[in-house]
Write an enzyme that holds these catalytic residues in place. Structure first.
Site, PDB file in Angstrom:
ATOM      1  N   GLY A 122     -10.209   6.833  13.846  1.00 53.20           N
ATOM      2  CA  GLY A 122     -10.567   6.394  12.463  1.00 53.20           C
ATOM      3  C   GLY A 122      -9.622   5.480  11.820  1.00 53.20           C
ATOM      4  O   GLY A 122      -9.479   5.500  10.687  1.00 53.20           O
ATOM      5  N   GLY A 123      -9.364   4.452  12.677  1.00 49.06           N
ATOM      6  CA  GLY A 123      -7.856   3.550  12.289  1.00 49.06           C
ATOM      7  C   GLY A 123      -8.263   2.555  11.634  1.00 49.06           C
ATOM      8  O   GLY A 123      -7.415   1.621  11.011  1.00 49.06           O
ATOM      9  N   ASP A 150     -12.838   3.360  15.596  1.00 53.37           N
ATOM     10  CA  ASP A 150     -13.648   3.568  14.452  1.00 53.37           C
ATOM     11  C   ASP A 150     -14.974   3.151  14.680  1.00 53.37           C
ATOM     12  O   ASP A 150     -15.475   2.986  15.800  1.00 53.37           O
ATOM     13  CB  ASP A 150     -13.001   2.466  13.541  1.00 53.37           C
ATOM     14  N   ASP A 202     -17.181   7.459  17.493  1.00 54.91           N
ATOM     15  CA  ASP A 202     -17.687   8.333  16.490  1.00 54.91           C
ATOM     16  C   ASP A 202     -17.024   9.755  16.487  1.00 54.91           C
ATOM     17  O   ASP A 202     -16.968  10.259  17.859  1.00 54.91           O
ATOM     18  CB  ASP A 202     -19.156   8.792  16.384  1.00 54.91           C
ATOM     19  N   PHE A 203     -15.952   9.930  15.766  1.00 54.78           N
ATOM     20  CA  PHE A 203     -15.203  11.107  16.038  1.00 54.78           C
ATOM     21  C   PHE A 203     -15.803  12.535  15.904  1.00 54.78           C
ATOM     22  O   PHE A 203     -15.234  13.392  16.269  1.00 54.78           O
ATOM     23  CB  PHE A 203     -13.613  11.069  15.262  1.00 54.78           C
ATOM     24  N   ARG A 210      -4.769   8.756  10.319  1.00 55.90           N
ATOM     25  CA  ARG A 210      -4.236   8.524   9.047  1.00 55.90           C
ATOM     26  C   ARG A 210      -5.301   8.576   8.100  1.00 55.90           C
ATOM     27  O   ARG A 210      -6.298   7.861   8.063  1.00 55.90           O
ATOM     28  CB  ARG A 210      -3.562   7.162   8.796  1.00 55.90           C
ATOM     29  N   HIS A 265      -8.075  14.222   5.336  1.00 56.68           N
ATOM     30  CA  HIS A 265      -8.473  14.491   4.207  1.00 56.68           C
ATOM     31  C   HIS A 265      -9.848  14.136   3.744  1.00 56.68           C
ATOM     32  O   HIS A 265     -10.300  14.291   2.543  1.00 56.68           O
ATOM     33  CB  HIS A 265      -7.534  13.726   3.223  1.00 56.68           C
TER      34      HIS A 265
HETATM   35  C1  LIG Z   1     -10.011   6.760   4.693  1.00 61.29           C
HETATM   36  S1  LIG Z   1     -10.316   5.483   5.986  1.00 61.29           S
HETATM   37  C2  LIG Z   1      -8.815   5.548   6.789  1.00 61.29           C
HETATM   38  C3  LIG Z   1      -8.702   4.333   7.594  1.00 61.29           C
HETATM   39  C4  LIG Z   1      -7.187   4.294   8.355  1.00 61.29           C
HETATM   40  N1  LIG Z   1      -7.083   5.315   9.223  1.00 61.29           N
HETATM   41  C5  LIG Z   1      -6.424   4.142   7.355  1.00 61.29           C
HETATM   42  O1  LIG Z   1      -5.572   4.883   6.944  1.00 61.29           O
HETATM   43  O2  LIG Z   1      -6.437   3.066   6.591  1.00 61.29           O
HETATM   44  C6  LIG Z   1     -11.327   6.369   6.828  1.00 61.29           C
HETATM   45  C7  LIG Z   1     -11.858   5.851   8.143  1.00 61.29           C
HETATM   46  O3  LIG Z   1     -12.625   6.623   9.148  1.00 61.29           O
HETATM   47  C8  LIG Z   1     -13.562   5.965   9.653  1.00 61.29           C
HETATM   48  N2  LIG Z   1     -14.833   6.707   9.730  1.00 61.29           N
HETATM   49  C9  LIG Z   1     -15.625   7.564   8.938  1.00 61.29           C
HETATM   50  N3  LIG Z   1     -16.552   8.174   9.765  1.00 61.29           N
HETATM   51  C10 LIG Z   1     -16.096   7.928  11.050  1.00 61.29           C
HETATM   52  C11 LIG Z   1     -16.670   8.721  12.225  1.00 61.29           C
HETATM   53  N4  LIG Z   1     -17.873   9.364  12.265  1.00 61.29           N
HETATM   54  N5  LIG Z   1     -16.052   8.155  13.517  1.00 61.29           N
HETATM   55  C12 LIG Z   1     -15.108   7.335  13.249  1.00 61.29           C
HETATM   56  N6  LIG Z   1     -14.711   6.809  12.197  1.00 61.29           N
HETATM   57  C13 LIG Z   1     -15.229   7.200  11.067  1.00 61.29           C
HETATM   58  C14 LIG Z   1     -14.032   4.907   8.399  1.00 61.29           C
HETATM   59  O4  LIG Z   1     -14.746   3.896   9.004  1.00 61.29           O
HETATM   60  C15 LIG Z   1     -12.613   4.642   7.953  1.00 61.29           C
HETATM   61  O5  LIG Z   1     -12.222   3.471   8.732  1.00 61.29           O
END
Ligand SMILES: C[S@@+](CC[C@H](N)C(=O)[O-])C[C@H]1O[C@@H](n2cnc3c(N)ncnc32)[C@H](O)[C@@H]1O
Length: 390
Positions: free
Chosen positions: A233-234, A258, A278-279, A294, A298
């Site tokens: 989810g980077g 991501d 998809d996590f 990161r 939360h």
């Molecule tokens: C708050 S952002 C944080 C992004 C990055 N880790 C950072 O700190 O800048 C949350 C991230 O989770 C990703 N995300 C949301 N749902 C997801 C899923 N089901 N699988 C993978 N990524 C996901 C979003 O696309 C987003 O990039």
């Protein structure tokens, strides 16, 4: 504490802050906040608070109309309202009214009658990432606030809404935050920009807060084709890219995961693999040295984090480390950032900023144990190191 004592304490902290002491800087901000509260009457405090939303709105109007960007572009030279009006094609009265408030909140300096100059905050807020951040929160918080009473009166207030109940974001926007991003491309692009930009340049990177080089050197050598880091989810990959830049010779592949819409616009240096993942599905990269998350945990309530973590646990081996880069909420004396982020997470996505005890319970529930928690001196997000429980 008596006013005199508060002022003496502030003077001492200000002296230490001037020497670059980041802990003193943190404490100074909190003390100044407390000082203002002790000076204000209850009427002052409540009036300041009630009218505070106007500040966010005024900033957006000044950004969108090019008023603050024009002041920033002049880079500290004095700028009059008539120059701003000419350059931005607005009525001269508009910059005069908006800049009164923008200078009062510190977003620029007032240097004379209808005359202003950019300061460091003007320059910062006019960068694309920070402008996107202003839009992101203002455009999302206000509809939530406007609809919160009707939500409470129809279904009550649930911090972790489940079983068909809506969270405040969903009630205001008609869909979840993640669905909103999926259909609102402009907002999502801005959010990704904001995510990449929101930490100050002076902030230590996660791989400095967590002694990554030393920790990796202590682990057995990676096998041919092994993965050293997965940024789960980077987002646009700024953290994995920073790691690659800091350790260009480190052995092992680096992977950014991501959702497709996020990865489409990611621009990464050579040597970092992107992987749509998809996590909430099984983690395809097995036995990586580091799984780094990161500000992902939360975003989700415990039951959802549990699923994400279970898939990571199934992929980890005894040399793998899970690194969670998020706030560890102090049990007393919490500061501005974690307090506000916690409430934002509750309203946006039924989630939470966790205390150390809450983190430990969450991790233990999936068979992980905390090795150590690394917290930077400025009190920003910590890096929680966890491994498979013995
Ligand atoms: C708050 S952002 C944080 C992004 C990055 N880790 C950072 O700190 O800048 C949350 C991230 O989770 C990703 N995300 C949301 N749902 C997801 C899923 N089901 N699988 C993978 N990524 C996901 C979003 O696309 C987003 O990039």
């Amino acid at each position: 504490m008596a006013l005199r004592e508060q002022i003496d304490r502030i003077t001492k902290l200000a002296e230490a802050d001037a020497t670059g002491d980041v802990v003193a800087h943190r404490e100074l901000l909190e003390e100044v906040h407390k000082l203002q509260l002790s000076i204000e009457t209850p009427f002052d405090t409540t009036a300041r608070f009630r009218f505070q939303p106007l500040q966010n709105i005024v900033v957006l109007v000044a950004l969108e109309n090019g008023i603050l960007p024009y002041v920033a572009k002049r880079n500290g030279e004095t700028v009059t309202s008539s120059e701003i009006a000419k350059a931005t094609s607005v009525d001269q009265l508009l910059p005069e009214r908006l800049m009164r408030m923008n200078t009062w909140i510190g977003y620029a300096d007032e240097v004379g009658e209808n005359t202003y100059a950019a300061n460091d905050t003007t320059k910062l807020v006019c960068t694309p990432g920070m402008t996107a951040g202003e839009r992101h929160h203002t455009e999302l918080f206000y509809p939530i606030g406007a609809n919160i009473t009707s939500l409470m009166r129809t279904q009550g207030f649930h911090q972790f809404a489940e079983d068909g109940l809506k969270d405040p974001f969903e009630h205001a926007f008609g869909c979840t935050l993640w669905d909103f991003f999926a259909i609102n491309e402009e907002h999502k692009t801005g959010f990704d920009l904001y995510m990449a930009a929101r930490r100050p340049a002076s902030q230590k990177a996660w791989f400095e807060v967590y002694p990554a080089a030393q920790k990796l050197a202590e682990m057995p050598a990676l096998k041919e084709g092994g993965v050293v880091l997965v940024d789960v989810g980077g987002g646009h990959g700024h953290e994995v890219a920073g790691f690659k830049k800091a350790f260009p010779d480190i052995v092992g592949k680096m992977v950014l995961q991501d959702l497709p819409a996020t990865l489409e616009s990611a621009k990464l240096p050579k040597g970092i693999e992107t992987m749509v993942h998809d996590f909430f599905q099984p983690q395809p990269v097995k036995g990586a040295r580091i799984y780094y998350l990161r500000q992902v945990m939360h975003d989700w309530m415990d039951s959802k984090c549990n699923t994400i973590l279970q898939y990571l646990v199934a992929a980890m081996d005894k040399n793998s480390r899970l690194l969670i880069d998020d706030y560890v909420m102090p049990v007393t004396g919490a500061e501005f950032r974690p307090i506000h982020m916690d409430i934002a997470m509750m309203l946006y996505c039924r989630a939470i900023e966790r205390t150390r005890t809450q983190w430990a319970a969450l991790l233990e529930s999936v068979g992980l144990e905390i090795v150590e928690v690394f917290t930077p001196e400025n009190g920003f997000e910590s890096v929680i190191e966890a491994k498979l429980a013995a």
